[in-house]
Design an enzyme around this catalytic site. Sequence first.
Site, mmCIF file in Angstrom:
data_model
loop_
_atom_site.group_PDB
_atom_site.id
_atom_site.type_symbol
_atom_site.label_atom_id
_atom_site.label_comp_id
_atom_site.label_asym_id
_atom_site.label_seq_id
_atom_site.Cartn_x
_atom_site.Cartn_y
_atom_site.Cartn_z
ATOM 1 N N ARG A 173 31.813 46.350 27.795
ATOM 2 C CA ARG A 173 32.641 46.478 29.020
ATOM 3 C C ARG A 173 33.881 45.579 29.003
ATOM 4 O O ARG A 173 34.966 45.973 29.429
ATOM 5 C CB ARG A 173 31.768 46.110 30.224
ATOM 6 N N ARG B 273 34.085 50.624 27.959
ATOM 7 C CA ARG B 273 33.191 51.774 27.760
ATOM 8 C C ARG B 273 33.552 52.987 28.611
ATOM 9 O O ARG B 273 32.944 54.052 28.451
ATOM 10 C CB ARG B 273 31.772 51.355 28.104
ATOM 11 N N GLU B 274 34.535 52.869 29.469
ATOM 12 C CA GLU B 274 34.867 53.946 30.409
ATOM 13 C C GLU B 274 35.908 54.860 29.765
ATOM 14 O O GLU B 274 37.055 54.957 30.208
ATOM 15 C CB GLU B 274 35.326 53.318 31.734
ATOM 16 N N TYR C 76 30.410 48.102 46.041
ATOM 17 C CA TYR C 76 29.833 46.756 46.127
ATOM 18 C C TYR C 76 30.979 45.759 46.176
ATOM 19 O O TYR C 76 32.064 46.055 45.690
ATOM 20 C CB TYR C 76 28.919 46.443 44.923
ATOM 21 N N HIS D 99 38.092 48.533 31.523
ATOM 22 C CA HIS D 99 36.724 48.397 30.992
ATOM 23 C C HIS D 99 36.538 49.278 29.758
ATOM 24 O O HIS D 99 36.822 50.480 29.785
ATOM 25 C CB HIS D 99 35.693 48.749 32.067
ATOM 26 N N ASN E 124 38.621 42.876 35.097
ATOM 27 C CA ASN E 124 38.626 43.270 36.515
ATOM 28 C C ASN E 124 37.884 42.278 37.419
ATOM 29 O O ASN E 124 37.553 42.594 38.556
ATOM 30 C CB ASN E 124 38.037 44.678 36.695
ATOM 31 N N ARG E 125 37.666 41.091 36.904
ATOM 32 C CA ARG E 125 37.198 39.965 37.712
ATOM 33 C C ARG E 125 38.107 38.752 37.523
ATOM 34 O O ARG E 125 37.876 37.703 38.111
ATOM 35 C CB ARG E 125 35.769 39.551 37.307
ATOM 36 N N GLU F 230 37.305 55.931 40.469
ATOM 37 C CA GLU F 230 36.157 56.060 39.564
ATOM 38 C C GLU F 230 35.985 57.539 39.259
ATOM 39 O O GLU F 230 35.655 58.334 40.141
ATOM 40 C CB GLU F 230 34.877 55.526 40.241
ATOM 41 N N HIS G 209 38.927 54.017 36.414
ATOM 42 C CA HIS G 209 37.650 53.571 35.865
ATOM 43 C C HIS G 209 36.708 54.772 35.827
ATOM 44 O O HIS G 209 37.039 55.861 36.286
ATOM 45 C CB HIS G 209 37.033 52.499 36.781
HETATM 46 N N1 ING Z 1 33.754 49.644 38.871
HETATM 47 C C1 ING Z 1 34.602 48.610 39.380
HETATM 48 C C2 ING Z 1 34.166 47.245 38.846
HETATM 49 O O1 ING Z 1 35.030 46.536 38.337
HETATM 50 C C3 ING Z 1 35.650 47.693 41.459
HETATM 51 C C4 ING Z 1 34.607 48.585 40.890
HETATM 52 C C5 ING Z 1 36.873 48.200 41.829
HETATM 53 C C6 ING Z 1 35.420 46.355 41.620
HETATM 54 C C7 ING Z 1 37.849 47.377 42.347
HETATM 55 C C8 ING Z 1 36.393 45.513 42.135
HETATM 56 C C9 ING Z 1 37.614 46.038 42.499
HETATM 57 O O2 ING Z 1 32.997 46.888 38.935
HETATM 58 C C10 ING Z 1 33.552 49.888 37.548
HETATM 59 N N2 ING Z 1 32.852 50.994 37.218
HETATM 60 O O3 ING Z 1 34.012 49.180 36.709
HETATM 61 ZN ZN ZN Z 2 35.341 49.871 35.308
#
Ligand code: ING
Ligand code: ZN
Length: 305
Positions: free
Chosen positions: A124, A71-72, A245, A69, A139-140, A268, A192
């Site tokens: 992001r 911005r991290e 979440y 991501h 990450n999706r 994180e 992250h």
């Molecule tokens: N948190 C992650 C995100 O992608 C995460 C949390 C971790 C989600 C692992 C899914 C799998 O939302 C951040 N801050 O990006």
């Molecule tokens: Zn992240």
Amino acid sequence: LKNIMIPTFRHYQTVEAIHAYLDHLASKYPEIATVGIMGYSSQKKPLKYIKISSGKENAKVFVIDAGIHAREWVAPAAATFIIKQLVVNRKKLPKALLSLDFYVLPTFNPDGYEYSYLKKRLWRKNRSKNDCGFGADINRNFDVGFGGKGTNSNPCSDIYPGKSPHSEPETQAFMKFINDLKNNLSAYVTFHSYGQYILIPFGYDLNSLAPDYDEMERVGTIAASAIKKLDGKTYQVGNTAMLLYPAAGGSDDWVKTATKAKYVYTIELRDEGEHGFILPEEYILPTVREAFTAIKVIATAAYRN
Ligand code: ING
Ligand code: ZN
């Protein structure tokens, strides 16, 4: 002029400076460090990684990445700090860390990082073209519950997973890279920010714990205790979906399903929300030390088990 060859961790660096540092280490320490490119971003930036070799045949592998991501920013700083400890401060390392082969990708999303750095601080996603403009959430984008919880099919959304599983060039390059290492892969950590969590798969849905969950929780708890002892900061340990979440398509879920790696975490880093993504530079150094502390604990477990 800031000397990019000796990062002080007092400032956030550009992608170019981070990559130049990897090249510098590979030329100064050729027996230990080699640089590779696992593929290219949508804007054709190299996905540069460094291999830090144990020198042993068939060593177990620990893969670390950061910056999925944009911005991290503290996450690529953490990966860079870990690289520095593993290469420059090698004499101080415990046996477990000398016995593993580390592969570290400090900038998983170089296009997004640069866009955040120069244009829009809170960007992001990556920078691939879509019907809204630019960007899929890498990450999706992995194929574990793709398009499910914690995603949004609107390409304008920050959690847009891309048009199909593995549609993004960064995802594809990473998958191929992991597939090539997967027989020896023992541990994977993706950095992250923010929130101070040590997260354990799966994240794609509630009530879905990965194999080895209890062992990962045991070791994660030791890592959190080690950080607490280091500087007093609290990192919570638990399942991603339940503690944070549910979010489908994450890199950690994919690594845990596609390989035999026992220790798979999303960490994180700081903070707990006061500054959030815009972590002031004075906190870089203490935060990256926490990251390295966690890596030492996880590497020790990976070496033994
Ligand atoms: N948190 C992650 C995100 O992608 C995460 C949390 C971790 C989600 C692992 C899914 C799998 O939302 C951040 N801050 O990006
Ligand atoms: Zn992240």
